[in-house]
Design a protein around this motif. Structure first.
Motif, PDB file in Angstrom:
ATOM      1  N   THR A  62      71.913   6.290   6.723  1.00  0.00           N
ATOM      2  CA  THR A  62      72.178   5.687   8.032  1.00  0.00           C
ATOM      3  C   THR A  62      71.102   6.074   9.034  1.00  0.00           C
ATOM      4  N   SER A  63      70.702   7.344   9.014  1.00  0.00           N
ATOM      5  CA  SER A  63      69.662   7.797   9.952  1.00  0.00           C
ATOM      6  C   SER A  63      68.338   7.095   9.665  1.00  0.00           C
ATOM      7  N   VAL A  64      68.034   6.872   8.373  1.00  0.00           N
ATOM      8  CA  VAL A  64      66.798   6.155   8.005  1.00  0.00           C
ATOM      9  C   VAL A  64      66.863   4.707   8.468  1.00  0.00           C
ATOM     10  N   PHE A  65      68.010   4.066   8.196  1.00  0.00           N
ATOM     11  CA  PHE A  65      68.178   2.670   8.598  1.00  0.00           C
ATOM     12  C   PHE A  65      68.049   2.520  10.115  1.00  0.00           C
ATOM     13  N   MET A  66      68.687   3.421  10.872  1.00  0.00           N
ATOM     14  CA  MET A  66      68.656   3.312  12.329  1.00  0.00           C
ATOM     15  C   MET A  66      67.249   3.503  12.876  1.00  0.00           C
ATOM     16  N   ASP A  67      66.472   4.364  12.232  1.00  0.00           N
ATOM     17  CA  ASP A  67      65.081   4.551  12.640  1.00  0.00           C
ATOM     18  C   ASP A  67      64.311   3.243  12.489  1.00  0.00           C
ATOM     19  N   LEU A  68      64.518   2.559  11.387  1.00  0.00           N
ATOM     20  CA  LEU A  68      63.842   1.280  11.155  1.00  0.00           C
ATOM     21  C   LEU A  68      64.337   0.207  12.120  1.00  0.00           C
ATOM     22  N   PHE A  69      65.623   0.189  12.368  1.00  0.00           N
ATOM     23  CA  PHE A  69      66.211  -0.817  13.270  1.00  0.00           C
ATOM     24  C   PHE A  69      65.641  -0.681  14.687  1.00  0.00           C
ATOM     25  N   TYR A  70      65.622   0.529  15.207  1.00  0.00           N
ATOM     26  CA  TYR A  70      65.118   0.732  16.573  1.00  0.00           C
ATOM     27  C   TYR A  70      63.607   0.534  16.645  1.00  0.00           C
ATOM     28  N   LYS A  71      62.900   0.826  15.564  1.00  0.00           N
ATOM     29  CA  LYS A  71      61.455   0.554  15.506  1.00  0.00           C
ATOM     30  C   LYS A  71      61.206  -0.940  15.679  1.00  0.00           C
ATOM     31  N   ASN A  72      62.026  -1.758  15.019  1.00  0.00           N
ATOM     32  CA  ASN A  72      61.879  -3.210  15.115  1.00  0.00           C
ATOM     33  C   ASN A  72      62.221  -3.723  16.510  1.00  0.00           C
ATOM     34  N   ILE A  73      63.258  -3.141  17.133  1.00  0.00           N
ATOM     35  CA  ILE A  73      63.588  -3.543  18.509  1.00  0.00           C
ATOM     36  C   ILE A  73      62.432  -3.190  19.441  1.00  0.00           C
ATOM     37  N   LYS A  74      61.841  -2.019  19.229  1.00  0.00           N
ATOM     38  CA  LYS A  74      60.701  -1.580  20.048  1.00  0.00           C
ATOM     39  C   LYS A  74      59.524  -2.543  19.918  1.00  0.00           C
ATOM     40  N   GLU A  75      59.420  -3.153  18.743  1.00  0.00           N
ATOM     41  CA  GLU A  75      58.348  -4.118  18.500  1.00  0.00           C
ATOM     42  C   GLU A  75      58.731  -5.517  18.960  1.00  0.00           C
ATOM     43  N   ASN A  76      59.800  -5.587  19.727  1.00  0.00           N
ATOM     44  CA  ASN A  76      60.193  -6.832  20.388  1.00  0.00           C
ATOM     45  C   ASN A  76      60.832  -7.868  19.467  1.00  0.00           C
ATOM     46  N   GLN A  77      61.405  -7.415  18.363  1.00  0.00           N
ATOM     47  CA  GLN A  77      62.130  -8.339  17.501  1.00  0.00           C
ATOM     48  C   GLN A  77      63.523  -8.580  18.079  1.00  0.00           C
ATOM     49  N   SER A  78      64.059  -9.777  17.800  1.00  0.00           N
ATOM     50  CA  SER A  78      65.438 -10.045  18.214  1.00  0.00           C
ATOM     51  C   SER A  78      66.361  -9.138  17.411  1.00  0.00           C
ATOM     52  N   TYR A  79      67.605  -8.975  17.889  1.00  0.00           N
ATOM     53  CA  TYR A  79      68.523  -8.053  17.209  1.00  0.00           C
ATOM     54  C   TYR A  79      68.827  -8.496  15.783  1.00  0.00           C
ATOM     55  N   ILE A  80      69.025  -9.801  15.579  1.00  0.00           N
ATOM     56  CA  ILE A  80      69.332 -10.279  14.234  1.00  0.00           C
ATOM     57  C   ILE A  80      68.146 -10.049  13.306  1.00  0.00           C
ATOM     58  N   GLU A  81      66.948 -10.249  13.840  1.00  0.00           N
ATOM     59  CA  GLU A  81      65.744 -10.047  13.036  1.00  0.00           C
ATOM     60  C   GLU A  81      65.495  -8.564  12.796  1.00  0.00           C
ATOM     61  N   ALA A  82      65.748  -7.749  13.802  1.00  0.00           N
ATOM     62  CA  ALA A  82      65.552  -6.303  13.669  1.00  0.00           C
ATOM     63  C   ALA A  82      66.465  -5.736  12.593  1.00  0.00           C
TER      64      ALA A  82
END
Length: 911
Positions: A822-842
């Motif tokens: 879960t911690s690994v997944f969340m790191d990737l998810f927030y990295k994608n949001i930081k890169e300006n991806q939409s939530y569904i895409e992130a």
């Protein structure tokens, strides 16, 4: 005391099939005639005693008007009494004398009784409620408030489907009767409460309560007979939807026959005996024994006709049973004639010479009318008159909307909505057959719009109403919810529950409910009008998305695929053979080892589920939006296998995730309205990380998760003892993303879904009144999307609690998640949001990145670890931090500057 404990069952209501209620008046010691005559006598005696005590003119005026009406209780005189009540009601606030106030209570109770007799149930409820409010607020006495107000009020609540209020009132007068040692009223409470449990699908609770009472109470033969009749009815209901209960038919028949043997000892109990024979007739009919069904029905008819005081509703109930008997034995014309008579009984102004069905404007909230319209629709369907059947069902839908407008509590509203499901399924089937005949797309559109209306309907309406409530109304609603939560928490203590504490909360609930009703009448929103399909088509095209919306019926599972401005309808039988394929797939996620131990089986059964669900293939669209139903709410669609393979490498399997960014929604309307919420250009995070250090619940990798998010986003982060519910509530409205990394539970039959903070565990319903509007809520915890499931409405989960509070976009889990992954997944998810991806895409890219990560072992790349988190919300465009656009604007500005400078230079040379 043992029976009192049985009255404290869980208030979170499970699924049920059908609202079944037998008129309370026939079940008590004392029929309507006895009640009416006794009431008049008590009013006369009481008014005489008050006069003897030199009561004032105002009080005498009330008593005089009541006496005049009870001497000649006609519809015309009832209007006069209602007019008198309206004229003097403004004076009530200035009254202090208790005898005057009690006269008002008697007036209101009389009004309630006779309004019910003249089929004005909602007015009757209002009158009884006002009587109880006055009696309770002013601490009045010397009047049997239970017999003449609370019992009829509780039963009226049951008739209209207001089951929470019915349960509250019944439990309250049971408590009063226990304190005063009134055994007759205790018995009546048990009988009525078993009806509430029966109507809300809590059959086992009803059976336990009835059997306990029969064994433990000193009852008369008449009382036992009525209890056995109810017991038989509950056993009978288990034959319809739970084939696992052994000897259900036998137990039902045995209870009915026992009831008859007891009731026959009292020759005056014609109605109670008639009801029991009617029940036996239904039992035999269901077992395909039409001959015995008719025999028992004839016995019921003979007894019923001996009662001269049967009111229109009693007569209509009897006629309906006869009409249903004709229908089941193929006598459709005879059945239709009786249905017309029911309409005439319940709607005196209905004239069947001018129309086959009553006008919509004449209808009111009554379950008997619902049953009659549904049966008539079934007749039209068999007679191959689909449009008339749809017209009938349309009138039933209208009555259901009237029911919804009368209800306050969420549970009662959900149960009322559940009645719509069978009706909706039948309408979809009709539209499907019409489309197959003439290929008109409007049939599919109408079917979709009907299915859509059932999706999270209670949650939709609650959000609409909340937006229109005044500050006072919101405060009362929150207090009402708080009392419900207190009752539930106390009930969870079982044998250690404080009965006095529960009763005090129920009493407070009743007071708040009446306040909310009075204040909400003017602001309550009309039923939701639905969506505009052209808007839905346009938004899906704009979002480069396909929508697949499911409807899980008793007979079929329907799926509506909306793509390229068109609707397509697929279906498959929802029988055991088909549904087991869905269950087999979901079962792979019960623990972390099932998939890793047998990847070949996972490939096989996941692909079987994929084929069954008829999802779009070879599409040019990027996003897929799922509106689930039933068990599909717990299914991770992105983990479905689109093509079976022999590989054991989880990263190389053919997941649906590879074809689409997959998101979910409660309904198409939620999706359409989500564009109102605009994502903040600069995201800030409120992080809650209890961690639970040095306890068995320690979340070791939660620290890493917090640090990873901290490095990417500014905000406020509470960990360990600081991660309290209070700190969360006080800061939740200040940040765009709310992240909770903690423990949560989906609950069970007795316990609701809950989430842990460092200082307390919070039930999902305790989140309802947070009044938050974040861009995103991330529930990094176990089972945050799981809870008691109601078809169409969804799971009563932590995620629902946040949606109720105002959150539109959520990321939550479908099962118990692993701390590390879960911690690994969340790191990737927030990295994608930081890169300006939409939530569904992130979310989708985080899962793809997880599978590509070489540092994660093959075993940890099992779908169990990466597909747990699903995104519910909008397919929104990221905030405009597009550096290419900024670059173009800058170049344009530089070009204009250079051009202006050259122009000025040329001009200078010319001069």
């Amino acid at each position: 005391m043992e029976v009192l404990k049985l009255l404290q069952f869980d208030r979170n209501l499970p699924l049920h099939e059908k609202n079944v209620f037998y008129e309370w008046k026939a079940l008590f010691n004392g029929s309507l005639t006895y009640f009416k005559n006794s009431f008049i006598l008590i009013v006369l005696i009481f008014s005489g005693s008050i006069s003897a005590q030199n009561s004032n003119i105002f009080e005498e005026k009330i008593n005089l008007n009541v006496d005049r009406f009870t001497e000649n209780p006609t519809a015309e005189n009832l209007k006069k009494l209602e007019g008198f009540d309206k004229n003097i009601s403004h004076s009530i606030n200035g009254l202090k004398d208790k005898s005057e106030l009690l006269a008002f209570v008697i007036l209101k109770s009389n009004l309630g009784y006779y309004q019910n007799q003249f089929n004005k149930k909602q007015q009757a409820i209002s009158s009884y409620e006002k009587a109880w409010q006055l009696y309770q607020k002013n601490r009045l006495s010397n009047y049997d408030i239970i017999e003449y107000c609370l019992k009829p009020l509780g039963n009226l609540y049951t008739i209209i489907g207001d089951f929470d209020n019915a349960e509250n009132i019944i439990k309250q007068y049971y408590y009063i009767a226990t304190q005063t040692n009134n055994l007759q009223q205790q018995y009546a409470a048990v009988l009525n409460l078993s009806n509430v449990y029966q109507n809300t699908g809590r059959i086992n609770d009803a059976i336990a309560l009835l059997e306990k009472t029969i064994r433990s109470q000193n009852l008369t033969d008449l009382q036992k007979g009525n209890l056995y009749n109810n017991l038989g009815t509950n056993y009978f209901l288990t034959t319809k939807f739970n084939k696992m209960i052994p000897y259900a038919y036998e137990n039902a028949e045995k209870a009915f026959l026992k009831a008859i043997s007891l009731l026959e000892k009292d020759k005056s109990q014609h109605m109670a005996l008639a009801n029991t024979y009617r029940n036996l007739s239904k039992l035999k009919l269901q077992r395909n024994d039409a001959k015995m069904a008719l025999v028992y029905f004839e016995k019921a008819r003979n007894l019923f006709n001996k009662n001269s005081s049967n009111d229109p509703r009693n007569k209509s109930e009897f006629l309906f049973d006869e009409a249903n008997l004709f229908f089941k034995t193929g006598k459709l014309k005879e059945s239709a004639v009786l249905i017309t008579q029911i309409f005439k009984n319940l709607i005196p102004s209905f004239d069947n010479k001018n129309a086959e069905l009553p006008n919509k404007n004449l209808l009111y909230a009554d379950t008997m009318l619902l049953d009659a319209f549904d049966l008539q629709a079934a007749i039209y369907t068999i007679q191959n008159q689909p449009k008339k059947a749809l017209e009938c069902y349309g009138l039933s839908f209208h009555i259901e909307e009237l029911f919804q407008s009368l209800l306050v509590y969420e549970n009662s509203k959900i149960i009322s909505q559940l009645r719509n499901r069978n009706r909706t399924e039948k309408c979809i089937a009709i539209y499907e057959s019409l489309y197959q005949k003439d290929n008109q797309i409007t049939h599919l559109e109408n079917a979709f719009l009907l299915a859509e209306k059932t999706k999270s309907a209670v949650l939709k309406q609650a959000l609409i109403n909340s937006s229109k409530q005044s500050t006072l109304q919101k405060k009362i609603a929150q207090q009402l919810q708080n009392e419900s939560n207190l009752i539930l928490k106390e009930q969870q203590k079982g044998a250690l529950a404080d009965i006095v504490k529960i009763n005090n909360s129920i009493k407070k609930q009743n007071e708040l409910m009446l306040q909310l009703k009075q204040s909400a009448s003017a602001t309550e929103s009309n039923p939701n009008s639905g969506i505009i399909l052209s808007d839905l088509y346009a938004k899906l095209e704009k979002d480069n998305a396909i929508m697949v919306e499911y409807f899980s019926g008793i007979n079929k599972m329907y799926s509506f695929t909306i793509v390229s401005n068109k609707i397509y309808l697929n279906s498959f039988n929802n029988n055991t053979h088909a549904s087991v394929k869905i269950v087999q797939f979901i079962d792979f996620f019960n623990d972390a080892y099932t998939i890793t131990n047998s990847p070949a089986d996972y490939n096989k059964y996941s692909n079987m589920a994929y084929k069954l669900l008829k999802l779009p293939v070879n599409s040019a669209y990027k996003n897929l939006l799922i509106v689930s139903d039933g068990l599909l709410n717990f299914l991770p669609f992105e983990a479905l296998i689109t093509k079976e393979s022999a590989t054991t490498n989880f990263a190389k399997m053919n997941y649906l995730l590879n074809d689409y960014n997959i998101g979910y929604q409660n309904s198409a309307q939620f999706y359409l309205e989500a564009n109102r919420a605009k994502r903040n250009s600069v995201a800030t995070v409120l992080g809650i990380f209890p961690i639970f250090e040095k306890t068995p619940f320690e979340l070791t990798f939660s620290k890493d998760e917090m640090q990873s998010i901290k490095e990417k986003f500014k905000g406020k982060y509470f960990d360990n003892s600081g991660a309290t519910f209070g700190n969360f509530k006080n800061n939740a409205n200040l940040y765009s993303i709310l992240h909770l990394s903690t423990h949560a539970s989906s609950g069970d039959i007795d316990s609701p879904a809950s989430i842990k903070f460092s200082d307390q565990e919070v039930m999902y319903s305790e989140l309802y009144h947070l009044n938050i509007h974040p861009d995103l809520v991330v529930l990094s915890a176990c089972e945050t999307g799981i809870g008691k499931l109601f078809k169409s409405e969804g799971a009563m989960s932590i995620a629902r609690g946040f949606q109720f509070a105002g959150a539109q976009n959520l990321l939550f889990s479908l099962w118990k998640v692993n701390d590390y992954t879960t911690s690994v997944f969340m790191d990737l998810f927030y990295k994608n949001i930081k890169e300006n991806q939409s939530y569904i895409e992130a979310n989708a890219n985080a899962k793809r990145d997880f599978l590509k990560n070489k540092n994660i072992s093959n075993a940890k790349k099992s779908p169990y670890y990466w597909s747990a988190f699903v995104y519910y919300g909008n397919i929104e465009n990221p905030p405009s931090t597009n550096y290419l656009l900024y670059g173009l604007i800058l170049l344009l500005g530089i070009g204009l500057f250079i051009g202006l400078k050259l122009f000025l230079s040329k001009k200078k040379r010319r001069s």
